[in-house]
Design a protein around this motif. Structure first.
Motif, PDB file in Angstrom:
ATOM      1  N   ARG A 102       0.818  -1.200   0.000  1.00 49.74           N
ATOM      2  CA  ARG A 102       0.000   0.000   0.000  1.00 49.74           C
ATOM      3  C   ARG A 102       0.853   1.251   0.000  1.00 49.74           C
ATOM      4  N   VAL A 103       2.041   1.126   0.572  1.00 49.23           N
ATOM      5  CA  VAL A 103       2.955   2.259   0.601  1.00 49.23           C
ATOM      6  C   VAL A 103       3.179   2.793  -0.813  1.00 49.23           C
ATOM      7  N   TYR A 104       3.251   1.873  -1.784  1.00 47.83           N
ATOM      8  CA  TYR A 104       3.509   2.258  -3.160  1.00 47.83           C
ATOM      9  C   TYR A 104       2.350   3.074  -3.723  1.00 47.83           C
ATOM     10  N   ARG A 133      -0.206   4.554  -2.029  1.00 53.07           N
ATOM     11  CA  ARG A 133      -0.740   5.592  -1.165  1.00 53.07           C
ATOM     12  C   ARG A 133      -0.431   6.992  -1.673  1.00 53.07           C
ATOM     13  N   GLU A 134      -1.439   7.811  -1.786  1.00 53.18           N
ATOM     14  CA  GLU A 134      -1.299   9.235  -2.087  1.00 53.18           C
ATOM     15  C   GLU A 134      -0.872   9.534  -3.528  1.00 53.18           C
ATOM     16  N   LYS A 148      -6.955   0.361  -5.879  1.00 53.20           N
ATOM     17  CA  LYS A 148      -6.126   0.664  -4.712  1.00 53.20           C
ATOM     18  C   LYS A 148      -5.918   2.139  -4.455  1.00 53.20           C
ATOM     19  N   THR A 199      -7.702   6.041  -5.134  1.00 53.11           N
ATOM     20  CA  THR A 199      -8.706   6.914  -5.734  1.00 53.11           C
ATOM     21  C   THR A 199      -8.508   8.310  -5.174  1.00 53.11           C
ATOM     22  N   LEU A 200      -8.971   9.278  -5.911  1.00 57.80           N
ATOM     23  CA  LEU A 200      -8.954  10.641  -5.406  1.00 57.80           C
ATOM     24  C   LEU A 200     -10.099  10.776  -4.422  1.00 57.80           C
ATOM     25  N   LEU A 232      -5.559  13.863   4.667  1.00 61.44           N
ATOM     26  CA  LEU A 232      -4.554  13.125   3.911  1.00 61.44           C
ATOM     27  C   LEU A 232      -3.194  13.780   3.958  1.00 61.44           C
ATOM     28  N   SER A 233      -2.313  13.166   4.690  1.00 54.75           N
ATOM     29  CA  SER A 233      -0.982  13.738   4.740  1.00 54.75           C
ATOM     30  C   SER A 233      -0.062  12.740   4.100  1.00 54.75           C
ATOM     31  N   GLY A 234       0.999  13.260   3.502  1.00 58.06           N
ATOM     32  CA  GLY A 234       1.755  12.408   2.597  1.00 58.06           C
ATOM     33  C   GLY A 234       2.906  11.678   3.205  1.00 58.06           C
ATOM     34  N   PHE A 235       3.803  11.513   2.357  1.00 56.07           N
ATOM     35  CA  PHE A 235       5.006  10.752   2.541  1.00 56.07           C
ATOM     36  C   PHE A 235       5.910  11.482   3.517  1.00 56.07           C
ATOM     37  N   GLY A 248       4.018  16.532   3.193  1.00 56.28           N
ATOM     38  CA  GLY A 248       2.953  17.515   3.253  1.00 56.28           C
ATOM     39  C   GLY A 248       2.669  18.142   1.905  1.00 56.28           C
TER      40      GLY A 248
END
Ligand SMILES: Nc1nc2c(ncn2[C@@H]2O[C@H](COP(=O)(O)OP(=O)(O)OP(=O)(O)O)[C@@H](O)[C@H]2O)c(=O)[nH]1
Ligand SMILES: [Mg+2]
Lengths: 207, 739
Positions: free
Chosen positions: A74-76, A78-79, A108, A110-111, A188-191, A197
Motif C-alpha cells: 500500500r505504501v507504493y 498511497r497518495e 487501490k 482513488t482521489l 490526507l498527509s503524505g510521505f 505535506g
C-alpha cells in the motif's frame, strides 16, 4: 506568490516494457541498452518549471522491479495522484496486461470521492514500429485513460509530451476538488520525507 | 503481472509477511542479501494486517470457511541424493478462533440517509452498495466479493428485548459452517426511531474503504524499539504518525483522564495540590533504582505503592495507567514498566505513545517496501510447501514452493503458523489474546475536540476478570469513517474473547442489550475473536534445521518490543557480522531540474555530477522563498508526526532546546500556582479581618512581584523558543552553504 506542487506518479506495466528506461530518459536524460535495476531508490524526482508561478515536483515511482509479480504494498499506491501505464508494442501480452494494471490501480488508489486517478497509456518501444499502428483513442475512452502516446525511451520520443498530458490532468483535478472537498476531510498527509505535506497539494494552492 | 517463474536461487527465503518476517526481510535485503518474500495469503502483514470494513468482512468469511485443508502433493520426486523433506502446514487458521460478529444498527435509516455527511447525494440502494464494496478491499488483491456483509450481520431492533444469551447463540460461533447468504431485511420500522440518529449498516459498508481495521491493537512507545528502528533505518519515511492525545482510565463506573506528563499533572483539576506534589515526587524518584525499592523485590507493586501513601487516586493511576500492570505484579516489574512509560514521555507529545496513520497494518508493509526497493522479490498467494533438508548436516538447502518449483537458499525464515504443531515448542497451556473491535458513534469521553486518540485502561471489573486495554481511534487517524470511532479492546484471554470483553463493552457502551442510559456511545457493529499469543512460542528448541528461523505472531503486550527483539536476533543469527537496518539513502538527495536535461548521450556518472552542481545554484536561489513557503506549510499541517524530523530532537542542541523549554514551562506553571496560593492567602486573611494591614500589603506586594516574575519568565520562554527555532534553522543551512 510562487506555488510549489508535489505529485506522486506511479509508473506501472509488465516486466521489461521499459518503465525504468522511460524514467531514466525523462529524469536523467540517459538511455542504456543494458538492464540495470536501480537499487535502494524509491522514486526519481523531476522538477518542472510549469509556468511563471508554478513549480512542479514530480515523484516518479518505479515498480521496484522486485514487486513486478504484481504485489505492490500500500505504501507504493498511497497518495498517488496519477499514473503512466506502459506496454511494449512488440509484445501483445504486455498490452493485454494493461487493463489488469489499470484495474489494480483503480482498486487501490482513488482521489477524494472515489474518482480514479488520471492515467496515461504509453505504447513504448515505438522505434521498433515500421508501419502505422492502430489508434488507441477509443480504447482509452472505454477504459478510462486520459490519453495515450507512442513513446520510445531509446529515441526520446513523446515522453515529455506524455508526462505533460498527465500533469495537465492532475492539475485539473487539483482545481475542481477544492470546491467539492469539505474542509474537515483534508487530512490526507503524505510521505514522510523532506517534502512531506506537499503531496497534499491543497496546502500549496492555499498560499 | 503475469505469473512468471521465480528465480531459483536466493540467500534468504521468507514465508509470511507479519511484522517480524518483514523486518528480517528489510534488514537482509538492505545489506545485499537476495531475498524472496512470500505469503500464502492475498494480503500483506498476516495477523498484523489491517482491513477496510469490507475487507474485514471477507477475512471473517474466510476464517469461517478455512476448515477444509488442501490436499498435500507428494514432492518426493524432487528429492536429490541425501535429502529429505519437511512438509509445512498450509493453514494458519488455527491462530484465530471464537469469531463472533454483532451488528447493533439497522440496515438503513431513512432519516439518516438524507442528513448523512456523505458527499454522494444518491440514496444508496443495496445493489449499488454491493458493487461499490467490490474492489475496495484495500489489502485484498482479488476482487472476489463475498456477500459477507449480508451473511455476517444480524439486524437488531434497538428496542427489542434480546438477551445476552441469545446473542451468543448467533450463527457466528466458531467452528460452525457459515450460513448461506440470507440478507435479513430490516425489521419493520414499527417502533419510533430513537432520538439519537444512528449510522446505518449500509452507511458503514458504503464508507467501508475509509476504515483500516487492525487485527492487532498495539501502540508505539515513543522511545520503544520499533520507533528507534523506524528512525534508524529511514523506513519511517513510508509512514506518518499521530500522537495518542490522552490516557484515560475506567474507574467506579466513570471514564477519567489520567494526568501523566508534568504539564498534565500541573494542569490537572482532579488532583489536589498535595496529590500533585506527591505524584511529581514519586515519578521523579522512581526514575532511578533505590535501595528502598529493592526491599520490595518479589512483593507486589501494589504493596510498594500503598506504602508510599499516595492515596487511592494516585495509586490507581500509577498501577493501571502508567505501569499498566495488575495488582499482583512484582514491584521490580512494575517499576520497570513505569520507567519505560516515563522514558517515552515528552518525546513527541503529551503521552508516551504514537499510532501510525492508516493503522498498524502499515508497518510491516513499510518494511516490505524497503526490502523491495533494495531488490527483494515479493509474491503473495504463493507459499512454500516443503523444506529440502540435507540429511547429513541437518541444514535446509532450499524449499519447494506451492507450484512445485525448487528454490535454493541459505536461510529460511517462517511465520510460526506454517510450522506444524509437532515441531514447535510452545508454552503450555497455549496462551491467547482476546480481541474486540467496535465501531461506535461517539467518543468514550467527549471533549472540546472530536479528534482525540485515547488509550484507556480498564482494570478488572470483577474478581478473576482480565484487565483490558482499550484504544479509541478517531477518523483523523484514517482508520475509520468521519463520524465514527474505532475502538480496539485487548486482554490476555481468560475465556473466549466474547466472555472476556463483552462485560466491559456492555458496561461502557450502549448496545441493544442495555438501553437504560444513553450518554454512552452506541456500538454500531462489533467483532470478537481470539488470537494465539505470539509470546507463547519459544525462540529456540524447535525441531527444525539450524538455518530455519521461526517468527512468532503478534504478542499481547502493548508495545512492539517482543517483535523487534525477535527480528533482530534472527537477523543476527543469519548475518552476525552485518549492521541491522542501516539508514537507507533519501531519494530526494539527487534532484535533476529541467534545465540540465538538455544535454544528451553523456555517460551516466558524469551527468550526475554536472547536474548536482547545477542543482546547487538552483537551490541557493530558491532557498529563501522556499523557506518561507515551507514554514507556512508546516504551520498548516496537522500534527501528524514525521518521525524523521523529530529524530533531530535527539541531537544535542535540540535536546538542549527541548530541555530548556520544558524547564521554563514548568517554572512558569509552578509560579502561577504559587501566585494563586498567595492570592488565596490574601483573600483568607482579608476574610479573617486581620487588623495588621501591613501584613496584607506586604503579601500583595509579594504577589505583584510574583506575577511580574511569571511574566518575565514567560517572555524568557518566548525568546528562548525563538532562539531555539533560529538555531534550528541555521543548523539546517550549513550543509548546503559549506559545499
Ligand atoms: N528499442 C527500445 N528498447 C527499449 C525501449 N525502452 C526500453 N527498452 C529496452 O527494454 C528492456 C527493458 O527495459 P526496462 O526499462 O528495464 O524495463 P522495465 O519495465 O523497467 O522492466 P522491469 O523493471 O524488469 O519490469 C531494456 O533492454 C531496454 O533497453 C525503447 O523505447 N525502445
Ligand atoms: Mg525496471
Amino acid at each position: 506568490m510562487q506555488q510549489e506542487l508535489l505529485f506522486k506518479v506511479l509508473v506501472i506495466g509488465d516486466l521489461g516494457v521499459g518503465k525504468t528506461s522511460i524514467i531514466k530518459r525523462y529524469v536523467h536524460q540517459i538511455y542504456s541498452q543494458h538492464y540495470r535495476a536501480t537499487i535502494g531508490v524509491d522514486f526519481a524526482l523531476k522538477v518542472l518549471r510549469w509556468d511563471s508561478d508554478t513549480v512542479i515536483r514530480l515523484q516518479l515511482w518505479d515498480i521496484a522491479g522486485q514487486e513486478r509479480y504484481g504485489n505492490m504494498t500500500r505504501v507504493y499506491y498511497r497518495e498517488a495522484v496519477g499514473a503512466l501505464v506502459v506496454f511494449d508494442v512488440t509484445r501483445a501480452s504486455t498490452f493485454d496486461a494493461v487493463l489488469k494494471w489499470k484495474d489494480d490501480l483503480d482498486s487501490k488508489v482513488t482521489l477524494n470521492h472515489g474518482r480514479p486517478v488520471p492515467a496515461v497509456l504509453l505504447a513504448n518501444k515505438s522505434d521498433h514500429l515500421a508501419s502505422q499502428q492502430p489508434k488507441l483513442d477509443s480504447f482509452c475512452r472505454e477504459n478510462g485513460f486520459v490519453g495515450w502516446f507512442e513513446t520510445s525511451a531509446k529515441e526520446n520520443t513523446n515522453i515529455e509530451e506524455a508526462a505533460r498530458c498527465l500533469v495537465e490532468h492532475i492539475l485539473n483535478n487539483e482545481e475542481s476538488p477544492m470546491i467539492e472537498r469539505e474542509p474537515g476531510s483534508l487530512v490526507l498527509s503524505g510521505f514522510t520525507n523532506a517534502t512531506k505535506g506537499h503531496l497534499n497539494c491543497s496546502s500549496c494552492v492555499k498560499q | 503481472m503475469a505469473a512468471e517463474e521465480l528465480p531459483s536461487e536466493f540467500d534468504v527465503v521468507i514465508l509470511g509477511t507479519g511484522l517480524v518476517e518483514s523486518v528480517v526481510a528489510a534488514a537482509c535485503s538492505r545489506v545485499g542479501q537476495r531475498v524472496l518474500h512470500l505469503d500464502r495469503r492475498s494480503y500483506y502483514a498476516a495477523n498484523w494486517a489491517s482491513f477496510t470494513f469490507n475487507g474485514l468482512l471477507t477475512w471473517i468469511q474466510q476464517h469461517h470457511e478455512e476448515s477444509q485443508s488442501e490436499e498435500v502433493q507428494d514432492r518426493s520426486s524432487l528429492l536429490e541424493e541425501g535429502e529429505e523433506l519437511i512438509y509445512l502446514c498450509n493453514s494458519d487458521s488455527a491462530s484465530i478462533s471464537n469469531l463472533q460478529v454483532f451488528c447493533y444498527t439497522r440496515e438503513t435509516h431513512e432519516e439518516e440517509e438524507e442528513e448523512a455527511p456523505t458527499p454522494d447525494p444518491d440514496p444508496a440502494d443495496t445493489t449499488e452498495v454491493e458493487t461499490s464494496a467490490d474492489g475496495d478491499n484495500g489489502v485484498k488483491e482479488t476482487s472476489e466479493t463475498v456477500s459477507a456483509d449480508s451473511k455476517e450481520k444480524e439486524t437488531k431492533d434497538e428496542a427489542s428485548d434480546e438477551k445476552e444469551e441469545e446473542q451468543s447463540q448467533a450463527p457466528h460461533t466458531d467452528g460452525e459452517e457459515p450460513e448461506t447468504a440470507q440478507p435479513q431485511p430490516p425489521t419493520a420500522p414499527s417502533q419510533s426511531e430513537p432520538v439519537r440518529k444512528k449510522i446505518s449498516y449500509t452507511h458503514l459498508v458504503k464508507e467501508g474503504r475509509r476504515f483500516n481495521i487492525d487485527l492487532v491493537s498495539k501502540l508505539m512507545f515513543s522511545r520503544g524499539s520499533l520507533v528507534d528502528l523506524l528512525i534508524k533505518s529511514n523506513v519511517s519515511r513510508y509512514a506518518e504518525f499521530k500522537n495518542i492525545t490522552r490516557i484515560l482510565t475506567y474507574r467506579n463506573g466513570n471514564t477519567e483522564q489520567v494526568p501523566c506528563s508534568r504539564a498534565d499533572v500541573f494542569a490537572s483539576r482532579q488532583l489536589s495540590v498535595v496529590e500533585k506534589r506527591k505524584l511529581m515526587r514519586f515519578l521523579t524518584s522512581c526514575v532511578e533504582e533505590t535501595e528502598e525499592q529493592q526491599v520490595y523485590n518479589g512483593r507486589p507493586y501494589l504493596e510498594f505503592l500503598r506504602d508510599q501513601h499516595l492515596g487511592d487516586n494516585l495509586q490507581h493511576f500509577l498501577l493501571h495507567s502508567i505501569a499498566m500492570v495488575t495488582e499482583d505484579t512484582p514491584t521490580e516489574v512494575g517499576l520497570t514498566s513505569t520507567r519505560h512509560f516515563l522514558r517515552s514521555l515528552g518525546r513527541y507529545g503529551n503521552t508516551p505513545f504514537l499510532f501510525p496513520v492508516y493503522g498498524l497494518g502499515e508497518i510491516p508493509q513499510c518494511f516490505c517496501r524497503m526490502c523491495a526497493v533494495f531488490g527483494g522479490i515479493y509474491c503473495l498467494r504463493h507459499s512454500v510447501q516443503c523444506l529440502l533438508v540435507d540429511k547429513n548436516t541437518n541444514r535446509c538447502k532450499g524449499v519447494i514452493d506451492s507450484r512445485g518449483q525448487r528454490i535454493s537458499c541459505s536461510h529460511f525464515v517462517v511465520e510460526d503458523g506454517f510450522v506444524s504443531a509437532e515441531r514447535k515448542k510452545v508454552a503450555t497451556p497455549p496462551r491467547s489474546i482476546s480481541r474486540a473491535v467496535l465501531i461506535t458513534d461517539a467518543s468514550i469521553l467527549p471533549s472540546d475536540s472530536d479528534q482525540q486518540v485515547s488509550m484507556v485502561t480498564v482494570p478488572p471489573i470483577a474478581a478473576g476478570s482480565p484487565s483490558v486495554t482499550m484504544v479509541e481511534l478517531c477518523s483523523a487517524t484514517m482508520t475509520c469513517a468521519p463520524g465514527t470511532y474505532l475502538v480496539h479492546l485487548t486482554c490476555q484471554s481468560v475465556g473466549s474473547a466474547h466472555e472476556d470483553l463483552s462485560p466491559v463493552v456492555t458496561r461502557m457502551f450502549h448496545t441493544s442489550e442495555s438501553h437504560d442510559q444513553d450518554e454512552r456511545p452506541s456500538v454500531l457493529w462489533c467483532l470478537y475473536f481470539n488470537m494465539a499469543d505470539g509470546s507463547a512460542a519459544q525462540v529456540e528448541g524447535h525441531d527444525l534445521p539450524s538455518n530455519v528461523h521461526m517468527c512468532s505472531g503478534p504478542d499481547g503486550g502493548l508495545g512492539h518490543e517482543h517483535a523487534i527483539t525477535q527480528a533482530q536476533s534472527i537477523f543476527d543469527k543469519i548475518l552476525p557480522q552485518e549492521d541491522f537496518c542501516p539508514p537507507a539513502p533519501n531519494p530526494e538527495d539527487i534532484i535533476y531540474t529541467e534545465e540540465e536535461t538538455k544535454k544528451e548521450g553523456v555517460e551516466e556518472e558524469e551527468e550526475k555530477e554536472t547536474t548536482k552542481e547545477g542543482e546547487e545554484e538552483e537551490e541557493e536561489k530558491t532557498n529563501e522563498e522556499e523557506k518561507e513557503t515551507k514554514k507556512e506549510k508546516e504551520e498548516e499541517e496537522e500534527e501528524t508526526k514525521p518521525l524523521k524530523e523529530e529524530h533531530k530532537a535527539i541531537q544535542p542542541e535540540e535536546l538542549w532546546r527541548a530541555e530548556v523549554l520544558d524547564l521554563l514551562t514548568q517554572l512558569v506553571l509552578v509560579q502561577k500556582e504559587a501566585a494563586q496560593h498567595q492570592a488565596q492567602v490574601v483573600q483568607l486573611l482579608g476574610m479573617l479581618g486581620t487588623q495588621n494591614s501591613q501584613q496584607i500589603q506586604d503579601l500583595q506586594n509579594m504577589g505583584r512581584h510574583q506575577s511580574l516574575l511569571v511574566e518575565n519568565h514567560q517572555a524568557l520562554l518566548l525568546q528562548t523558543s525563538r532562539i531555539a527555532n533560529h538555531l534550528h534553522d541555521i543548523t539546517k543551512k550549513p550543509a548546503a552553504a559549506s559545499q
